[in-house]
Scaffold this active site. Structure first.
Site, PDB file in Angstrom:
ATOM      1  N   ARG A  37      13.497  53.984  51.921  1.00 42.75           N
ATOM      2  CA  ARG A  37      12.658  52.820  52.241  1.00 42.75           C
ATOM      3  C   ARG A  37      11.224  53.289  52.446  1.00 42.75           C
ATOM      4  O   ARG A  37      10.999  54.390  52.971  1.00 42.75           O
ATOM      5  CB  ARG A  37      13.114  52.183  53.551  1.00 42.75           C
ATOM      6  CG  ARG A  37      14.154  51.138  53.418  1.00 42.75           C
ATOM      7  CD  ARG A  37      13.613  49.831  52.857  1.00 42.75           C
ATOM      8  NE  ARG A  37      14.698  48.886  52.641  1.00 42.75           N
ATOM      9  CZ  ARG A  37      15.485  48.867  51.569  1.00 42.75           C
ATOM     10  NH1 ARG A  37      15.311  49.719  50.593  1.00 42.75           N
ATOM     11  NH2 ARG A  37      16.451  47.971  51.457  1.00 42.75           N
ATOM     12  N   HIS A  71      10.451  50.540  42.779  1.00 46.08           N
ATOM     13  CA  HIS A  71      11.684  50.231  43.528  1.00 46.08           C
ATOM     14  C   HIS A  71      12.810  49.884  42.545  1.00 46.08           C
ATOM     15  O   HIS A  71      13.453  48.840  42.652  1.00 46.08           O
ATOM     16  CB  HIS A  71      11.442  49.083  44.525  1.00 46.08           C
ATOM     17  CG  HIS A  71      12.461  49.059  45.641  1.00 46.08           C
ATOM     18  ND1 HIS A  71      12.176  48.663  46.923  1.00 46.08           N
ATOM     19  CD2 HIS A  71      13.780  49.394  45.660  1.00 46.08           C
ATOM     20  CE1 HIS A  71      13.254  48.745  47.669  1.00 46.08           C
ATOM     21  NE2 HIS A  71      14.256  49.191  46.926  1.00 46.08           N
TER      22      HIS A  71
HETATM   23  N1  LIG Z   1      15.353  52.596  45.925  1.00 50.57           N
HETATM   24  C1  LIG Z   1      16.395  51.823  45.653  1.00 50.57           C
HETATM   25  O1  LIG Z   1      16.484  51.236  44.566  1.00 50.57           O
HETATM   26  C2  LIG Z   1      17.499  51.685  46.661  1.00 50.57           C
HETATM   27  C3  LIG Z   1      18.702  51.084  46.258  1.00 50.57           C
HETATM   28  C4  LIG Z   1      19.754  51.032  47.166  1.00 50.57           C
HETATM   29  C5  LIG Z   1      19.602  51.540  48.445  1.00 50.57           C
HETATM   30  N2  LIG Z   1      18.416  52.078  48.829  1.00 50.57           N
HETATM   31  C6  LIG Z   1      18.252  52.607  50.187  1.00 50.57           C
HETATM   32  O2  LIG Z   1      19.284  53.527  50.435  1.00 50.57           O
HETATM   33  C7  LIG Z   1      19.786  53.315  51.739  1.00 50.57           C
HETATM   34  C8  LIG Z   1      21.168  53.914  51.864  1.00 50.57           C
HETATM   35  O3  LIG Z   1      22.101  53.189  51.091  1.00 50.57           O
HETATM   36  P1  LIG Z   1      23.670  53.492  51.217  1.00 50.57           P
HETATM   37  O4  LIG Z   1      24.367  52.427  50.485  1.00 50.57           O
HETATM   38  O5  LIG Z   1      23.953  54.894  50.843  1.00 50.57           O
HETATM   39  O6  LIG Z   1      23.865  53.321  52.796  1.00 50.57           O
HETATM   40  P2  LIG Z   1      25.120  53.720  53.686  1.00 50.57           P
HETATM   41  O7  LIG Z   1      26.347  53.711  52.856  1.00 50.57           O
HETATM   42  O8  LIG Z   1      25.063  52.859  54.892  1.00 50.57           O
HETATM   43  O9  LIG Z   1      24.835  55.236  54.098  1.00 50.57           O
HETATM   44  C9  LIG Z   1      23.814  55.612  54.950  1.00 50.57           C
HETATM   45  C10 LIG Z   1      23.902  57.118  55.162  1.00 50.57           C
HETATM   46  O10 LIG Z   1      22.776  57.531  55.936  1.00 50.57           O
HETATM   47  C11 LIG Z   1      23.263  58.361  57.003  1.00 50.57           C
HETATM   48  N3  LIG Z   1      22.337  58.269  58.141  1.00 50.57           N
HETATM   49  C12 LIG Z   1      21.932  57.166  58.817  1.00 50.57           C
HETATM   50  N4  LIG Z   1      21.063  57.508  59.782  1.00 50.57           N
HETATM   51  C13 LIG Z   1      20.923  58.855  59.724  1.00 50.57           C
HETATM   52  C14 LIG Z   1      20.175  59.813  60.448  1.00 50.57           C
HETATM   53  N5  LIG Z   1      19.382  59.455  61.472  1.00 50.57           N
HETATM   54  N6  LIG Z   1      20.279  61.120  60.102  1.00 50.57           N
HETATM   55  C15 LIG Z   1      21.073  61.507  59.100  1.00 50.57           C
HETATM   56  N7  LIG Z   1      21.830  60.644  58.351  1.00 50.57           N
HETATM   57  C16 LIG Z   1      21.740  59.342  58.671  1.00 50.57           C
HETATM   58  C17 LIG Z   1      24.621  57.812  57.318  1.00 50.57           C
HETATM   59  O11 LIG Z   1      25.382  58.774  58.043  1.00 50.57           O
HETATM   60  P3  LIG Z   1      26.956  58.539  58.377  1.00 50.57           P
HETATM   61  O12 LIG Z   1      27.676  58.660  57.058  1.00 50.57           O
HETATM   62  O13 LIG Z   1      27.300  59.644  59.275  1.00 50.57           O
HETATM   63  O14 LIG Z   1      27.062  57.179  58.986  1.00 50.57           O
HETATM   64  C18 LIG Z   1      25.148  57.546  55.914  1.00 50.57           C
HETATM   65  O15 LIG Z   1      25.661  58.729  55.349  1.00 50.57           O
HETATM   66  C19 LIG Z   1      19.700  51.798  51.897  1.00 50.57           C
HETATM   67  O16 LIG Z   1      19.715  51.416  53.248  1.00 50.57           O
HETATM   68  C20 LIG Z   1      18.385  51.482  51.234  1.00 50.57           C
HETATM   69  O17 LIG Z   1      17.346  51.603  52.170  1.00 50.57           O
HETATM   70  C21 LIG Z   1      17.364  52.166  47.965  1.00 50.57           C
END
Ligand SMILES: NC(=O)c1ccc[n+]([C@@H]2O[C@H](COP(=O)([O-])OP(=O)(O)OC[C@H]3O[C@@H](n4cnc5c(N)ncnc54)[C@H](OP(=O)(O)O)[C@@H]3O)[C@@H](O)[C@H]2O)c1
Length: 320
Positions: A235, A283
């Protein structure tokens, strides 16, 4: 032939997109995504589809049960002051989107590892320069911040190309799980720094939470290896953009790929557009289809109705 199934009205709440247009139904859909001004009876609205909703967006719907993000991130929904405590928040969990994300991350890793930007600059000058010798992938460490739906697929794709991959996640999993070959997992509050300190190329795919806001700052970049590159696709609010410029201009970091910005779209005179060490993408690291989003919204709502956990349920306390 008209369907006997009653149409579910979902209100679209976004300051940045016309979601009603984006999610315009096909003829036989049992769902109608409507703008607030098109809602027939606000008391009948149980589901909202949201992306950067305005502050009072949820106030008009006293019987709202569930708000779904149109994507993986939910930060702007959780930050909305009118979101009530008892409203369930869900997100999209699209494995095809994660595959797109993994491809994008793999491409960016190769872009930095093989210095593809130099070849493009050379082509523009008609220069044939074969002098650069890339290190073997096995001696290059790629860090991935985030090991969720997206980070996991990214880590696996990058490891499959032979790179050493170190990932950071929040919590130690309660269920023991097999970690793919070539991937090492660090967990806990300092995991992001442990990973950043080892990485030659660092991919950020964290969610935006109170803990992760502004983490990519001067101190963080100073902990990274000299000459390392950053791939920022989490983000925009994760990063202090001026601090990235300083880290690149001082030569501490070698390059960056930036897919997400604090303000989207960035101003036309934003310094990233023309920076020689930055690749800008709008994005678009990954995407999901409106049809899949709606399918998941209905699946989540059906689960909620039946007293089951919606598959896309967000942990509001954790913020993702
Ligand atoms: N650029 C783009 O096109 C795009 C597209 C999709 C998503 N995104 C971004 O990618 C993010 C993640 O997506 P996702 O589907 O992978 O989310 P997710 O499944 O909820 O996974 C989030 C991961 O981040 C880890 N995490 C959270 N807080 C942390 C911290 N303080 N320190 C270390 N690790 C931490 C979590 O740890 P745990 O496993 O231990 O809970 C989990 O492994 C989204 O929220 C969005 O902002 C961007």
């Amino acid at each position: 032939m008209t369907s006997s199934v009653p149409t579910i009205e979902i209100v679209a709440l976004s300051q940045t997109f016309d979601l009603a247009q984006l999610f315009a139904p096909g003829e036989d859909q049992a769902v109608r995504v409507v703008r607030p001004e098109e809602v027939s009876n606000p008391e009948r609205i149980e589901i909202a589809l949201a992306w950067r909703p305005e502050g009072k967006a949820f106030d008009a719907y006293p019987n709202l049960k569930m708000v779904s993000s149109i994507a993986a991130g939910v930060d702007s929904i959780l930050a909305c002051p009118s979101l009530r405590q008892d409203t369930v928040v869900t997100r999209v969990r699209d494995h095809s989107q994660a595959d797109l994300m993994a491809g994008f991350a793999a491409f960016q890793v190769i872009w930095h590892h093989r210095r593809m930007g130099d070849y493009i600059a050379n082509q523009a000058r008609h220069v044939w320069d074969r002098s650069f010798r890339p290190q073997a992938p096995g001696s290059v460490t790629v860090g991935v911040l985030g090991y969720g739906l997206m980070g996991r697929k990214c880590a696996m794709a990058i490891a499959a190309m032979g790179f050493r991959v170190v990932v950071a996640r929040n919590s130690v999993s309660v269920v023991s799980e097999v970690v793919p070959d070539g991937v090492e997992v660090f967990a806990g509050p300092d995991a992001i720094h442990t990973v950043a300190a080892q990485a030659d190329i660092l991919v950020n795919i964290l969610p935006l939470t109170d803990t992760t806001r502004d983490i990519l700052d001067h101190d963080f970049f100073a902990r990274m290896r000299k000459g390392a590159a950053l791939v920022q696709m989490g983000r925009g609010e994760h990063m202090i953009e001026d601090d990235l410029l300083s880290a690149l201009d001082s030569g501490h970091l070698s390059g960056a790929s930036v897919d997400v910005f604090r303000q989207e779209p960035p101003e036309v005179d934003h310094p990233f557009w023309s920076h020689p060490k930055i690749m800008v993408t709008p994005h678009k690291a990954s995407d999901t289809s409106p049809a899949e989003v709606l399918r998941q919204v209905l699946e989540n709502f059906a689960a909620l109705r039946e007293g089951r956990l919606p598959p896309g349920l967000v942990n509001r306390e954790a913020g993702y």
